[in-house]
Design a protein around this motif. Structure first.
Motif, mmCIF file in Angstrom:
data_model
loop_
_atom_site.group_PDB
_atom_site.id
_atom_site.type_symbol
_atom_site.label_atom_id
_atom_site.label_comp_id
_atom_site.label_asym_id
_atom_site.label_seq_id
_atom_site.Cartn_x
_atom_site.Cartn_y
_atom_site.Cartn_z
ATOM 1 N N CYS A 198 -2.532 11.120 -1.055
ATOM 2 C CA CYS A 198 -2.457 9.703 -0.700
ATOM 3 C C CYS A 198 -3.654 9.370 0.173
ATOM 4 C CB CYS A 198 -1.184 9.402 0.074
ATOM 5 S SG CYS A 198 0.207 9.145 -0.978
ATOM 6 N N TYR A 223 2.491 1.687 -3.332
ATOM 7 C CA TYR A 223 1.520 2.192 -4.292
ATOM 8 C C TYR A 223 1.357 3.703 -4.117
ATOM 9 C CZ TYR A 223 -2.853 2.702 -6.831
ATOM 10 O OH TYR A 223 -3.815 3.097 -7.704
ATOM 11 N N ASP A 258 -4.871 -0.739 -10.542
ATOM 12 C CA ASP A 258 -3.448 -0.368 -10.534
ATOM 13 C C ASP A 258 -2.672 -0.947 -9.377
ATOM 14 O OD1 ASP A 258 -3.726 1.178 -12.630
ATOM 15 O OD2 ASP A 258 -3.556 3.111 -11.598
ATOM 16 N N ARG A 259 -3.327 -0.978 -8.224
ATOM 17 C CA ARG A 259 -2.555 -1.301 -7.031
ATOM 18 C C ARG A 259 -2.185 -2.772 -6.975
ATOM 19 N NH1 ARG A 259 -5.310 1.078 -2.364
ATOM 20 N NH2 ARG A 259 -6.006 2.582 -3.900
ATOM 21 N N SER A 295 -10.736 -6.205 -5.440
ATOM 22 C CA SER A 295 -9.946 -5.551 -6.480
ATOM 23 C C SER A 295 -9.524 -6.508 -7.581
ATOM 24 C CB SER A 295 -8.697 -4.915 -5.858
ATOM 25 O OG SER A 295 -7.822 -5.922 -5.430
ATOM 26 N N GLU A 337 0.838 -1.197 0.000
ATOM 27 C CA GLU A 337 0.000 0.000 0.000
ATOM 28 C C GLU A 337 0.881 1.259 0.000
ATOM 29 O OE1 GLU A 337 -3.724 1.264 -0.471
ATOM 30 O OE2 GLU A 337 -3.000 -0.795 -0.470
#
Lengths: 269, 348, 244
Positions: C55, A213, B37-38, B216, A210
């Motif tokens: 973010c 990202y 994307d992640r 996801s 995370e």
């Protein structure tokens, strides 16, 4: 091998791959293709072939010496590789006891021949894989894969795997050390603790993904990982590939070893 | 139970490579079309996680031997079939390179055995219908153990088939199966328990995590499972067909070279295709036209010596041994020479 | 210049698990200011920084960067203006080599090859890191990693630079280099840190955060000499101001 030894062996291999020798400077695509050719040729020899495999040792020796790779290190890695091939191969001498030839009064069975053949192939193929990665940086190999048509998505996540391999291995190493320091006898080494350890490592990993990202987004990531590195295949690369192909072909289609042996017998009868 | 290069024949190796590449291409395409994307960094980092977790070992109760996490099934549960298959393939690539586990040609087999079965067969057909997105630990445990065992049994059986099809091992089918399957039953049960434990732990500690990961990822592969099988089938037929054609125009290497050496069993004159071309090239460029320096009268004797093993005679093997020693000495000499020059030369 | 202004207006943020990290943050930073953000562990510093480029998005209140209010839609535009150097350089350096990593941002900006190479070289030269170009990040020392992480953000040529605990892993000499580098950066900068000496050295203004709120805001020399205020927030006087 223990955790630390395995880890440091991988680390050492990785460091070697960033060398600057003649072999390191070759285009990664050429090295990947040449390695695959080498493997196919070695594997294509029939089960009882031994002598024809010997000339192929020229390749690893050239890579070791020209690439400045310590031979002892690679040999040790080969020895410690998971011994599946040898476990299966060792049955051959037991199962196939037909005598093929007698050398110096000792009867040699077909099973021993085929086992020896598996052993030689094992050393050659394992060595080839290790030498490829010792003389080519992993990002280079990934670039080669991308150029050879592997999907960008796949190559991108492969690069992430490589990038975080060492980071996570060190994290795992710290966790195992913390466990082992407080473990006495066999208690604490069991499944229950292991599961929690891996669970924690997993959660940390996902959190890390995370954060990564987030860092990617901050620098304009939009789903595609751009890379700037134009490898150009030079004359030297082509020469290397051509030489490798010719030698491989010669070793495959001519009984080089026997030829030399007979020549020697002819000279000194 | 990584399949190894040394046990493979080129035909089996390339066929399984083709199969794995086909499935990998399909999975990438499927993922790429509706990718969050992640997932890219997540996939990569989870691949590294599988490694790191494999470096942590634990003691298997009652035996004292140590085990570790395999990976395919846990990845499928967390990432879904497509992403899990690609991550597993990456893990195996890195293993093949850095650990030399298996080897590069056997990679196709290993990706198939350890990636395809858990991700595309067992997960969608056993685990998912059984557990779904449920959190019942008992059900997760049973489903994980059954799934991992099933995947490993399929994988182990494939190793047997691949090895036998390659013809390098003399093990008969029955013995081989009896050797492989029970070991992998035991490994599967232990690994299944561990997989269930980790999944349950994550469910307990961070329940939202698995949900967001499941959300996801793309839909399950059920719809186009047939497509995969068809693609694979075509690949098998094409490569298998091509290779067998190649092999049939090109008599088996061992006999071929021995026939050349001993001068027996001349190849049929009406040669065609690659073999003829190769033979032509060989004859033109041969540096030892006959490979036979012994007087011709010794030939009949060899026939008697090895009646059950046609083709190999002691003369050939002596030449082989003499040649082998010389070849190895030459290789060593070349290596030592290069090393010497590198040390002494200005390059250093 | 309006595009270097940062404005937090009553910003609240609540994590999915219910933790309220920010509870009404208010401040305004104008062009060229250097601001230190200090506070106890868990006071909300890192959460605040992650709001600077989207973010995280505020659950209540608005963050304005330049003339853009931060929303999911303006996030990408804001990424170009604000460069954040995160706490752990391993998370920041995600590409396989230093060159690829520093080039990642400029390539995403759509620059051509020559410009990208130029920016990479300039950014690496800025942190004395040109010799690291072809190395993979896992072969770097902690100091080198954080230098490259800074270069990778600098290569984007941001208007505003934000850093989370930049000196935590550095040896004294690397820390000194970092301080002189930061002093040379003339645009707005925001630094969250426990290293109060670094804040005192680099930042003219200092904001103290406690339990998700702004507790104090003023010139660093003033704030960082108030012993009671600092100790109430688990901080202490900068070493350079302590009597030996």
């Amino acid at each position: 091998m223990t955790f630390d030894e395995r880890y440091f062996a991988v680390g050492r291999l990785d460091r070697l791959s960033y060398g600057r020798s003649l072999i390191h400077r070759l285009d990664p695509r050429v090295k990947v293709v040449a390695t695959l050719l080498f493997l196919i040729t070695v594997i294509s020899f029939p089960p009882h072939e031994i002598v024809a495999l010997l000339p192929f040792f020229l390749f690893p020796v050239l890579l070791l010496t020209l690439g400045g790779i310590p031979a002892g290190f690679i040999l040790r890695k080969i020895v410690f590789v998971s011994p599946f091939a040898l476990t299966i191969g060792i049955f051959n001498p037991v199962l196939d006891t037909r005598t093929v030839t007698v050398i110096a009064g000792l009867p040699i069975s077909a099973g021993w021949l085929s086992f020896l053949s598996i052993l030689l192939k094992f050393v050659l193929t394992t060595g080839a894989a290790l030498l490829l990665v010792a003389t080519t940086s992993f990002p280079g190999i990934c670039h080669a894969l991308r150029r050879l048509g592997f999907p960008p998505l796949f190559v991108s996540q492969l690069l992430f795997l490589y990038r975080y391999l060492f980071v996570l291995a060190e994290e795992a190493m710290r966790m195992t050390r913390a466990r082992d320091m407080r473990t006495f006898g066999r208690r604490g080494l069991g499944v229950a603790v292991f599961v929690r350890l891996v669970g924690v490592l997993f959660l940390r990993t996902v959190d890390r993904a995370e954060r990564i990202y987030g860092a990617m987004l901050s620098r304009g990531f939009r789903g595609d990982i751009p890379m700037l590195r134009k490898f150009r295949i030079s004359f030297g690369d082509l020469a290397f590939l051509a030489a490798a192909t010719i030698l491989l072909g010669a070793f495959k289609f001519y009984p080089v070893t026997e030829g030399i042996g007979r020549l020697a017998q002819g000279v000194w009868p | 139970m990584h399949m190894a290069d040394a046990l493979l024949s080129p035909a089996v190796g390339t066929t399984l490579w083709a199969g794995s590449v086909a499935v990998g291409g399909y999975a990438s395409k499927k993922l790429g079309s509706r990718l969050d994307d992640r997932l890219i960094p997540l996939m990569g980092v989870l691949g590294a996680f599988i490694f790191a977790s494999q470096m942590i070992n634990f003691t298997i109760p009652g035996t004292g031997s140590s085990g570790h996490l395999g990976g395919g099934m846990i990845l499928a549960i967390l990432l879904g079939s497509h992403a899990a298959f690609l991550v597993m393939a990456s893990v195996l690539i890195v293993q093949a390179l850095f650990f030399a586990d298996g080897g590069l040609l056997a990679l196709g087999c290993n990706v198939w055995n350890l990636g395809f079965y858990p991700c595309f067969l067992v997960y969608p057909l056993i685990y998912k219908p059984w557990v779904g997105d449920g959190k019942n630990p008992g059900r997760i445990l049973v489903a994980s153990v059954v799934s991992v065992v099933a995947a490993l049994q399929l994988g182990a059986f494939s190793v047997v088939l691949e090895t036998l099809a390659s013809g390098k091992s003399e093990l008969p089918f029955n013995a081989f199966v009896l050797l492989m399957q029970p070991i992998h039953l035991a490994i599967g049960i232990v690994e299944g328990v561990v997989t269930a434990g980790v999944i349950a732990y994550v469910h307990g500690a961070r329940p939202e995590l698995i949900e967001s990961m499941t959300a996801s990822r793309p839909l399950g592969p059920r719809v186009s499972f047939r497509k995969i099988m068809i693609t694979f089938g075509i690949c098998v037929i094409v490569t298998g067909g091509f290779l067998s054609w190649f092999a049939s125009t090109h008599p088996d290497g061992l006999e071929w070279s021995i026939e050349k050496v001993t001068g027996k069993g001349e190849l049929p004159e009406a040669e065609e295709g690659i073999a003829a071309v190769l033979k032509g090239i060989q004859q033109k460029t041969a540096f030892l036209p006959d490979y036979n320096f012994r007087p011709p009268e010794s030939e009949p004797k060899t026939k008697e010596v090895s009646s059950d093993w046609p083709g190999i005679d002691s003369g050939t093997s002596t030449a082989g041994i003499v040649g082998g020693v010389i070849v190895l000495a030459m290789v060593g000499f070349i290596g030592a020479g290069i090393r010497f020059f590198r040390r002494g030369g200005p390059a250093r | 210049m309006s595009h270097h202004i940062i404005d937090f207006a009553d910003v609240h943020f609540r994590y999915p698990d219910g933790t309220e990290a920010l509870r009404g943050i208010r401040f305004r930073i104008t062009h060229g200011e250097s601001v230190g953000i200090v506070g106890a562990n868990g006071a909300g510093k890192s959460t605040l920084l992650q709001h600077l480029n989207g973010c995280l998005l505020p659950t209540q209140g608005t963050v304005t960067i330049g003339d853009l209010a931060l929303t999911a839609r303006t996030r990408r535009e804001i990424h170009k203006k604000v460069g954040i150097v995160f706490q752990n350089p391993d998370d920041q350096l995600f590409m396989p080599t230093v060159f690829d990593d520093v080039a990642f941002g400029p390539l995403n900006l759509g620059l051509d090859e020559a410009r990208v190479r130029e920016r990479v070289d300039t950014a690496l030269a800025m942190v004395n890191g040109l010799s690291l170009r072809d190395k993979p990040p896992h072969h770097l020392s902690a100091g080198q990693k954080s230098a490259v992480a800074i270069a990778s953000v600098m290569a984007m040529e941001p208007d505003i630079l934000a850093m989370d605990e930049p000196a935590a892993t550095l040896d004294p000499r690397s820390r000194r280099l970092l301080i002189s580098l930061l002093k040379g950066f003339t645009h707005s900068k925001i630094i969250a840190s426990h290293d109060l000496d670094l804040i005192l050295d680099v930042c003219r203004r200092c904001i103290v955060i406690g339990e998700g709120r702004v507790v104090a805001d003023g010139p660093s020399e003033e704030i960082l000499t108030k012993r009671e205020l600092l100790e109430a927030n688990n901080l202490e006087l900068p070493l350079s101001l302590q009597k030996r």
